[in-house]
Design an enzyme around this catalytic site. Sequence first.
Site, PDB file in Angstrom:
ATOM      1  CB  THR A   1      12.727  23.198  24.499  1.00 15.64           C
ATOM      2  OG1 THR A   1      12.087  22.126  23.817  1.00 15.64           O
ATOM      3  CG2 THR A   1      11.708  24.158  25.045  1.00 15.64           C
TER       4      THR A   1
ATOM      5  CB  CYS B   1      -2.608   9.238  58.710  1.00 16.25           C
ATOM      6  SG  CYS B   1      -2.345  10.398  60.046  1.00 16.25           S
TER       7      CYS B   1
ATOM      8  CD  GLU C   1      -7.058  14.232  58.693  1.00 19.12           C
ATOM      9  OE1 GLU C   1      -6.155  15.073  58.462  1.00 19.12           O
ATOM     10  OE2 GLU C   1      -7.022  13.072  58.244  1.00 19.12           O
TER      11      GLU C   1
ATOM     12  N   GLY D   1      11.115  19.412  24.317  1.00 21.03           N
ATOM     13  CA  GLY D   1      10.349  19.317  23.095  1.00 21.03           C
ATOM     14  C   GLY D   1      10.121  17.899  22.606  1.00 21.03           C
TER      15      GLY D   1
ATOM     16  CB  SER E   1       6.210  26.505  19.205  1.00 19.38           C
ATOM     17  OG  SER E   1       7.057  26.923  20.250  1.00 19.38           O
TER      18      SER E   1
ATOM     19  CB  ALA F   1       0.981  23.702  23.901  1.00 20.74           C
TER      20      ALA F   1
ATOM     21  CB  CYS G   1      -5.506  12.076  61.682  1.00 22.86           C
ATOM     22  SG  CYS G   1      -4.368  13.376  61.202  1.00 22.86           S
TER      23      CYS G   1
ATOM     24  CG  HIS H   1      -1.539  14.926  58.803  1.00 26.44           C
ATOM     25  ND1 HIS H   1      -1.561  13.557  58.872  1.00 26.44           N
ATOM     26  CD2 HIS H   1      -0.255  15.256  58.523  1.00 26.44           C
ATOM     27  CE1 HIS H   1      -0.355  13.077  58.635  1.00 26.44           C
ATOM     28  NE2 HIS H   1       0.454  14.091  58.421  1.00 26.44           N
TER      29      HIS H   1
ATOM     30  NE  ARG I   1       6.046  34.276  33.259  1.00 28.32           N
ATOM     31  CZ  ARG I   1       6.548  33.220  32.587  1.00 28.32           C
ATOM     32  NH1 ARG I   1       7.466  32.445  33.143  1.00 28.32           N
ATOM     33  NH2 ARG I   1       6.137  32.947  31.368  1.00 28.32           N
TER      34      ARG I   1
HETATM   35  N1  LIG Z   1       4.190  23.412  21.893  1.00 24.55           N
HETATM   36  C1  LIG Z   1       4.827  22.818  22.862  1.00 24.55           C
HETATM   37  O1  LIG Z   1       4.235  22.234  23.775  1.00 24.55           O
HETATM   38  C2  LIG Z   1       6.303  22.857  22.897  1.00 24.55           C
HETATM   39  C3  LIG Z   1       7.007  23.165  21.751  1.00 24.55           C
HETATM   40  N2  LIG Z   1       8.359  23.130  21.770  1.00 24.55           N
HETATM   41  C4  LIG Z   1       9.062  23.363  20.516  1.00 24.55           C
HETATM   42  O2  LIG Z   1       9.778  22.185  20.193  1.00 24.55           O
HETATM   43  C5  LIG Z   1      10.996  22.514  19.557  1.00 24.55           C
HETATM   44  C6  LIG Z   1      12.156  21.839  20.294  1.00 24.55           C
HETATM   45  O3  LIG Z   1      11.995  20.447  20.237  1.00 24.55           O
HETATM   46  P1  LIG Z   1      13.218  19.491  19.858  1.00 24.55           P
HETATM   47  O4  LIG Z   1      13.983  20.148  18.780  1.00 24.55           O
HETATM   48  O5  LIG Z   1      12.676  18.146  19.606  1.00 24.55           O
HETATM   49  O6  LIG Z   1      14.138  19.566  21.115  1.00 24.55           O
HETATM   50  P2  LIG Z   1      14.131  19.020  22.619  1.00 24.55           P
HETATM   51  O7  LIG Z   1      13.725  20.143  23.499  1.00 24.55           O
HETATM   52  O8  LIG Z   1      13.444  17.720  22.738  1.00 24.55           O
HETATM   53  O9  LIG Z   1      15.678  18.846  22.844  1.00 24.55           O
HETATM   54  C7  LIG Z   1      16.440  17.964  22.064  1.00 24.55           C
HETATM   55  C8  LIG Z   1      17.886  18.077  22.492  1.00 24.55           C
HETATM   56  O10 LIG Z   1      18.006  17.631  23.831  1.00 24.55           O
HETATM   57  C9  LIG Z   1      19.115  16.788  23.993  1.00 24.55           C
HETATM   58  N3  LIG Z   1      18.651  15.510  24.510  1.00 24.55           N
HETATM   59  C10 LIG Z   1      17.643  14.750  24.018  1.00 24.55           C
HETATM   60  N4  LIG Z   1      17.491  13.655  24.730  1.00 24.55           N
HETATM   61  C11 LIG Z   1      18.393  13.696  25.716  1.00 24.55           C
HETATM   62  C12 LIG Z   1      18.701  12.834  26.785  1.00 24.55           C
HETATM   63  N5  LIG Z   1      18.036  11.688  26.970  1.00 24.55           N
HETATM   64  N6  LIG Z   1      19.691  13.185  27.599  1.00 24.55           N
HETATM   65  C13 LIG Z   1      20.372  14.336  27.407  1.00 24.55           C
HETATM   66  N7  LIG Z   1      20.115  15.189  26.421  1.00 24.55           N
HETATM   67  C14 LIG Z   1      19.131  14.882  25.578  1.00 24.55           C
HETATM   68  C15 LIG Z   1      19.680  16.556  22.623  1.00 24.55           C
HETATM   69  O11 LIG Z   1      20.942  17.127  22.576  1.00 24.55           O
HETATM   70  P3  LIG Z   1      22.072  16.466  21.618  1.00 24.55           P
HETATM   71  O12 LIG Z   1      21.545  16.571  20.231  1.00 24.55           O
HETATM   72  O13 LIG Z   1      23.247  17.327  21.919  1.00 24.55           O
HETATM   73  O14 LIG Z   1      22.198  15.052  22.056  1.00 24.55           O
HETATM   74  C16 LIG Z   1      18.764  17.211  21.640  1.00 24.55           C
HETATM   75  O15 LIG Z   1      19.395  18.038  20.740  1.00 24.55           O
HETATM   76  C17 LIG Z   1      11.083  24.015  19.554  1.00 24.55           C
HETATM   77  O16 LIG Z   1      10.671  24.455  18.302  1.00 24.55           O
HETATM   78  C18 LIG Z   1      10.100  24.443  20.605  1.00 24.55           C
HETATM   79  O17 LIG Z   1       9.553  25.699  20.311  1.00 24.55           O
HETATM   80  C19 LIG Z   1       9.043  22.788  22.884  1.00 24.55           C
HETATM   81  C20 LIG Z   1       8.399  22.490  24.047  1.00 24.55           C
HETATM   82  C21 LIG Z   1       6.957  22.497  24.138  1.00 24.55           C
HETATM   83  N1  LIG Z   2       4.435  26.927  22.673  1.00 21.86           N
HETATM   84  C1  LIG Z   2       3.682  26.706  23.792  1.00 21.86           C
HETATM   85  C2  LIG Z   2       4.273  26.264  24.998  1.00 21.86           C
HETATM   86  N2  LIG Z   2       5.616  26.054  25.069  1.00 21.86           N
HETATM   87  C3  LIG Z   2       6.345  25.729  26.294  1.00 21.86           C
HETATM   88  O1  LIG Z   2       6.419  26.840  27.166  1.00 21.86           O
HETATM   89  C4  LIG Z   2       7.787  27.257  27.289  1.00 21.86           C
HETATM   90  C5  LIG Z   2       7.889  28.770  27.511  1.00 21.86           C
HETATM   91  O2  LIG Z   2       7.721  29.023  28.859  1.00 21.86           O
HETATM   92  P1  LIG Z   2       7.909  30.487  29.487  1.00 21.86           P
HETATM   93  O3  LIG Z   2       9.142  31.091  28.888  1.00 21.86           O
HETATM   94  O4  LIG Z   2       8.039  30.266  30.970  1.00 21.86           O
HETATM   95  O5  LIG Z   2       6.674  31.290  29.141  1.00 21.86           O
HETATM   96  C6  LIG Z   2       8.394  26.782  26.009  1.00 21.86           C
HETATM   97  O6  LIG Z   2       9.779  26.667  26.033  1.00 21.86           O
HETATM   98  C7  LIG Z   2       7.758  25.423  25.875  1.00 21.86           C
HETATM   99  O7  LIG Z   2       8.311  24.482  26.762  1.00 21.86           O
HETATM  100  N3  LIG Z   2       3.456  26.077  26.081  1.00 21.86           N
HETATM  101  C8  LIG Z   2       2.112  26.320  26.033  1.00 21.86           C
HETATM  102  O8  LIG Z   2       1.418  26.108  27.047  1.00 21.86           O
HETATM  103  N4  LIG Z   2       1.558  26.750  24.879  1.00 21.86           N
HETATM  104  C9  LIG Z   2       2.277  26.942  23.761  1.00 21.86           C
HETATM  105  O9  LIG Z   2       1.709  27.354  22.733  1.00 21.86           O
HETATM  106 ZN   LIG Z   3      -3.115  12.468  59.559  1.00 22.08          ZN
END
Ligand SMILES: NC(=O)C1=CN([C@@H]2O[C@H](COP(=O)(O)OP(=O)(O)OC[C@H]3O[C@@H](n4cnc5c(N)ncnc54)[C@H](OP(=O)(O)O)[C@@H]3O)[C@@H](O)[C@H]2O)C=CC1
Ligand SMILES: Nc1c(N[C@@H]2O[C@H](COP(=O)(O)O)[C@@H](O)[C@H]2O)[nH]c(=O)[nH]c1=O
Ligand SMILES: [Zn+2]
Length: 400
Positions: A211, A90, A61, A318, A183, A169, A99, A59, A222
Site C-alpha cells: 500500500t 468507578c 462525574e 492492503g 484504488s 473501502a 467517583c 473523570h 484531516r
Molecule cells: N480500498 C482500500 O480500502 C485499500 C486499497 N488498497 C490497495 O491495495 C493495494 C495494496 O495491497 P497489497 O498489494 O495486498 O499490499 P499490502 O499493503 O497488503 O502489503 C503487502 C506487502 O507487505 C509486506 N508484508 C505482508 N505481510 C507482512 C507481515 N506479516 N510482516 C511484514 N511485512 C509484511 C509484504 O512485503 P514482502 O513481499 O517484502 O514480504 C508485502 O509485499 C494497492 O493497490 C492499494 O491501492 C490498500 C489499502 C486500502
Molecule cells: N482507496 C480508498 C482508501 N484507501 C486507503 O486510504 C489511504 C490513503 O490515505 P491518505 O493518503 O491519508 O488520504 C490508502 O493508502 C489506503 O490505505 N480509503 C478509503 O476510505 N476509500 C478509498 O476509496
Molecule cells: Zn470515576
Amino acid sequence: MAEHEQFMRRAVELARSVWGTTHPNPMVGAVIVESSATDSEAPGTILAEGATSPDGGPHAERVALNAWREDEPHYGATPHTTLYVTMEPCSTEGRTGACTDAIIASGIRRVVVGTLDPNPAHAGRGIDILREAGIEVMTGILEAECRGLNIIFNHWITTHTPLFAAKTATTLDGRIACRTGDSRWITGEVARADVMRWRRLFPAIAVGAGTVMQDNPRLTSRIEGEEEWCPIRFVFDGLLSTASRLSTRGLPALYTDEFKHRTIVVTTPHGGLGYVRQLRERGVQVWVLPSPTQRVGWAEFRQKCAGEQIFGVYIEGGAQILSQLLREAQIDYLFSYQAPMLFGDDRAKPMMRGLRTERLGQAVRLAEPLHTILGDDVLTRGRVVYPNDLSLDETVFSHG
Ligand SMILES: NC(=O)C1=CN([C@@H]2O[C@H](COP(=O)(O)OP(=O)(O)OC[C@H]3O[C@@H](n4cnc5c(N)ncnc54)[C@H](OP(=O)(O)O)[C@@H]3O)[C@@H](O)[C@H]2O)C=CC1
Ligand SMILES: Nc1c(N[C@@H]2O[C@H](COP(=O)(O)O)[C@@H](O)[C@H]2O)[nH]c(=O)[nH]c1=O
Ligand SMILES: [Zn+2]
C-alpha cells in the site's frame, strides 16, 4: 423516559467531545440535572456538565461535580437532582479517587447510568455501592450507544491487548483495487471524511508495504476546522522493500513528512540491518520483531503493542495483510465501507481471501452490526466473530 433519553443524549455528546484524547480511559459524559419539585412534566434544567479529562485526569462525574460546586459551594442537591452518566461510575481509588465516593458526598439521590463498566474490577460494583448508600440508580438508558462509544476501552480492559480493527473501502463485489492497483477513490468524500474521524480515535494506523508503494499515503487525520493529527503509523515491511527502493522510487511521504517520527516500520531480522540504520538515521522508528520468516507474526505484534501501551490499531490494508489477519483470526473489529460500483474482474484485488468456507456456518460474521449511510456509500461495522471451524485454503497461501 423521554427526558432520561434527552439528558443521556447530551451526556453522549459530551463524551464524544473528548474523542480520542482519553486513552486508556474511556470517553464518558456526565450531566447534573434539576427537575421541578412541583411539576413532573416540566423539563429539567442542566446545572453542570463534564467529560473525561485527557491523560488520566479527573473523570466526567468529578468534572461535572466540580463545575457544580463552583456555583454551589456546599452542593445544592435536592431530592430532584439527578446525575446522568454514560458509564457506571468507578468504585476503586485509581489515580483520581472513586467517583462513587464523590457522588455519595455530593448528596445526589438519583443516578441514571447508560452502560455498565466492562472493567471486571468495577462491573456492577459501582451501582451496588450507590444503591447501598441509598441512592436510586437506573441503568440501561441508551445502553447500546453508550457502550459503543468505547470500542477500544471495552476490548483493552477485558483482554489487555489492543483492539485490531480492519478498515476496507470496497466495491459491491468486495474489491479494494483494480487489477492495476488503482484504488483512489472507491468511496466518496463523505465516507472518506468518516475515516478521518476514526483515524483520530485510534492511537495507531497500520498498512502493508504494498500500500505504501502503490498509494504513498499520508495516514493522518484531516478534519475541516481541526489541526491535522498524526497517529502512530505502522508500515509492515518484512524485507524492508520500502527502504530498499528509496533511491529508485523516491521516499514515501511517511518517511519524510513532518510526522515521520510517528512512523514505525515493523520488520523482521531478514530485512537487513543497513536499511534499519538508514531509516533510524532519518528519524523513522523501526521495530525488528523475531520471526523465522520474512513475515512479522500478528500475535507477536499484538503483544509488542500491548507492552508499549498502544490501545488500538486501525488497519487500513492492503489485501495481503488483511488476508493474513483474517486467516489468523486476528481482526477484532471490522469497518467495511462499500461504494455503489463493481469491477466484475477476477484479477481485481479482493479485500480478504484465503479461507475455505464450505458451509454458511463457517462464515465469519459481525456481531451487532451497525449500518451508516455516508453519501452514496454504506459503512457496516461490528465486532468480528469467527466460526469454531475456521478453515484455510492452502492453495491460496502457498502463493503468498
Ligand atoms: N480500498 C482500500 O480500502 C485499500 C486499497 N488498497 C490497495 O491495495 C493495494 C495494496 O495491497 P497489497 O498489494 O495486498 O499490499 P499490502 O499493503 O497488503 O502489503 C503487502 C506487502 O507487505 C509486506 N508484508 C505482508 N505481510 C507482512 C507481515 N506479516 N510482516 C511484514 N511485512 C509484511 C509484504 O512485503 P514482502 O513481499 O517484502 O514480504 C508485502 O509485499 C494497492 O493497490 C492499494 O491501492 C490498500 C489499502 C486500502
Ligand atoms: N482507496 C480508498 C482508501 N484507501 C486507503 O486510504 C489511504 C490513503 O490515505 P491518505 O493518503 O491519508 O488520504 C490508502 O493508502 C489506503 O490505505 N480509503 C478509503 O476510505 N476509500 C478509498 O476509496
Ligand atoms: Zn470515576
